[in-house]
Structures are given as C-alpha cells and as structure tokens.
Design a protein around this motif. Structure first.
Motif, mmCIF file in Angstrom:
data_model
loop_
_atom_site.group_PDB
_atom_site.id
_atom_site.type_symbol
_atom_site.label_atom_id
_atom_site.label_comp_id
_atom_site.label_asym_id
_atom_site.label_seq_id
_atom_site.Cartn_x
_atom_site.Cartn_y
_atom_site.Cartn_z
ATOM 1 N N GLU A 1 0.846 -1.198 0.000
ATOM 2 C CA GLU A 1 0.000 0.000 0.000
ATOM 3 C C GLU A 1 0.877 1.243 0.000
ATOM 4 O OE1 GLU A 1 -3.216 2.098 2.969
ATOM 5 O OE2 GLU A 1 -3.031 -0.076 3.004
ATOM 6 N N ILE A 2 0.469 2.248 -0.758
ATOM 7 C CA ILE A 2 1.234 3.497 -0.851
ATOM 8 C C ILE A 2 1.023 4.302 0.424
ATOM 9 C CG2 ILE A 2 1.429 5.704 -2.045
ATOM 10 C CD1 ILE A 2 0.892 4.269 -4.611
ATOM 11 N N THR A 3 2.143 4.668 1.079
ATOM 12 C CA THR A 3 2.064 5.436 2.318
ATOM 13 C C THR A 3 2.469 6.899 2.128
ATOM 14 O OG1 THR A 3 4.297 4.759 2.909
ATOM 15 C CG2 THR A 3 2.477 3.441 3.778
ATOM 16 N N ARG A 4 3.235 7.193 1.072
ATOM 17 C CA ARG A 4 3.706 8.552 0.851
ATOM 18 C C ARG A 4 3.932 8.793 -0.635
ATOM 19 N NH1 ARG A 4 8.729 11.245 4.023
ATOM 20 N NH2 ARG A 4 8.191 13.377 3.573
ATOM 21 N N ILE A 5 3.714 10.039 -1.093
ATOM 22 C CA ILE A 5 3.879 10.389 -2.500
ATOM 23 C C ILE A 5 4.743 11.640 -2.601
ATOM 24 C CG2 ILE A 5 2.644 11.323 -4.493
ATOM 25 C CD1 ILE A 5 0.403 9.469 -3.943
ATOM 26 N N PHE A 6 5.710 11.621 -3.535
ATOM 27 C CA PHE A 6 6.533 12.795 -3.825
ATOM 28 C C PHE A 6 6.221 13.208 -5.260
ATOM 29 C CE2 PHE A 6 8.994 10.170 -0.858
ATOM 30 C CZ PHE A 6 9.084 11.053 0.198
ATOM 31 N N ILE B 1 6.334 5.825 -1.910
ATOM 32 C CA ILE B 1 6.872 4.905 -0.915
ATOM 33 C C ILE B 1 5.793 3.878 -0.627
ATOM 34 C CG2 ILE B 1 7.579 4.672 1.487
ATOM 35 C CD1 ILE B 1 9.126 7.208 1.207
ATOM 36 N N VAL B 2 6.150 2.602 -0.776
ATOM 37 C CA VAL B 2 5.214 1.500 -0.561
ATOM 38 C C VAL B 2 5.550 0.867 0.778
ATOM 39 C CG1 VAL B 2 4.302 -0.628 -1.515
ATOM 40 C CG2 VAL B 2 5.106 1.143 -3.042
ATOM 41 N N LYS B 3 4.519 0.583 1.573
ATOM 42 C CA LYS B 3 4.687 0.084 2.933
ATOM 43 C C LYS B 3 5.425 -1.257 2.931
ATOM 44 C CE LYS B 3 1.951 -0.711 7.074
ATOM 45 N NZ LYS B 3 0.586 -0.752 7.595
#
Length: 195
Positions: free
Chosen positions: A90-95, A102-104
C-alpha cells in the motif's frame, strides 16, 4: 612585460559574457508591458538545481513543477520492475516533484544512524526507499490481478478512476472514509506513545 601581456590576454578569454552566469546560460526575463493595448507576456523557464546531476524545471515562483501520477495515497499497488518485482503493498507517501512513491514494507534500505546523546549507541535501521511511479501498477485484491488505470464519469457526474482489466472502481467514498480514519488515528497514536 611579455609575461604580463600573456596574463592579460588569458584573463580576457576567461571573462563571462553578459548572457551567462557561471557558465550557465539564462534567457533574459521579459516583463509584461504596461501599455493597455499590449498584453504580450513571456516567461522564461527557470531551472532549479536539486542535485548536481539533476535539473528540475520550476514555475516562475521557484516552486518545482508537480507531476501528475496515476496512483494516489492509500492505493494498493504491485511493483512491476526491480528486485521487489511482483510484491504487493500500500502506498504510504507520494513525492510529486519527482514522481516517486513509498510503498509500505517494500524496497527497504539500510540506514546507519549516529547516536544523538553521549553514551547512547548508534543504530542500523531499515527504512522504505522511494520507487518511481512508473514502476508500480494498481492491484485488485479481490481478483489478484494488476491493471492499468482508466478514468470515467459516473451517472451522478463524478469522475472516478477504475481498473481497466476488472472494471473495479478505485475512488469510492468508502475507501476515502477508511483512509481519512487511518490518517486521523496516526497523530493520536503518536501522542499516546509519547506519553
């Protein structure tokens, strides 16, 4: 005297031209004309230096141009290239400035952390590294298949994303409610852990 003349001629060869700054060319900035009849406004592309080998285009206010991505926060994705190929997370952060996510618990990197206080030992910890958004595909948990994303407009006029292979709608109101609950729980958990 001859040495002095040679030094002066070499110095004139090193002088910067009026259109350059330390070897980097800049186009002159033109301002909008103040005449009421003319509204020709040209803006030059400003280049921001993030790293020595990488240049990013910026807006006139010096903020980086943000890229549109096919994934959003909370999406379940499958990695399609690299050493973590085939793994789901699951995606936890996006830049958005460099199109990475960032994928968990995937793409773990080793980080050596120095001690902050005297007498406290240093640590070796694992952190999640960023993955480019082109290296992930949206994943259906129900049918266990990765798919490209499509966009369609529902009967009520709402634009949503859906998986092309399965037809499953990603942007449902239930998913957003669940995601909002998780993000509101995180600060509360951090405050409880600190106490």
């Amino acid at each position: 005297m001859a040495a002095m003349g040679a030094l002066q001629s070499s110095m004139t060869g090193l002088s910067l031209s009026s259109n350059s700054f330390l070897g980097q060319r800049f186009s002159p900035i033109t301002f909008p004309s103040l005449l009421p009849g003319k509204s020709t406004e040209k803006q030059c592309p400003i280049v921001m230096k993030l790293k020595r080998w990488e240049r990013k285009k910026c807006k006139p206010n010096s903020l980086p141009i943000l890229q549109k991505m096919h994934v959003k926060l909370g999406d379940t994705v499958q990695i399609i290239t690299g050493s973590e190929r085939g793994k789901v997370g699951e995606i936890t952060r996006i830049f958005k400035h460099n199109s990475t996510v960032i994928v968990k618990d995937l793409n773990l990197k080793t980080k050596h952390v120095k001690s902050r206080e005297e007498g406290e030992p240093g640590e070796i910890i694992k952190i999640e590294g960023p993955i480019h958004s082109s290296n992930v595909m949206l994943y259906s948990k129900d049918q266990k298949v990765a798919s490209r994303v499509g966009h369609k407009v529902l009967d009520n006029g709402k634009k949503v994303r859906y998986l092309i292979k399965t037809g499953e709608i990603i942007d449902s109101s239930e998913n957003w409610k669940k995601l909002k609950e998780e993000t509101t729980k995180k600060p509360e958990e951090a405050a409880a852990a600190a106490a």
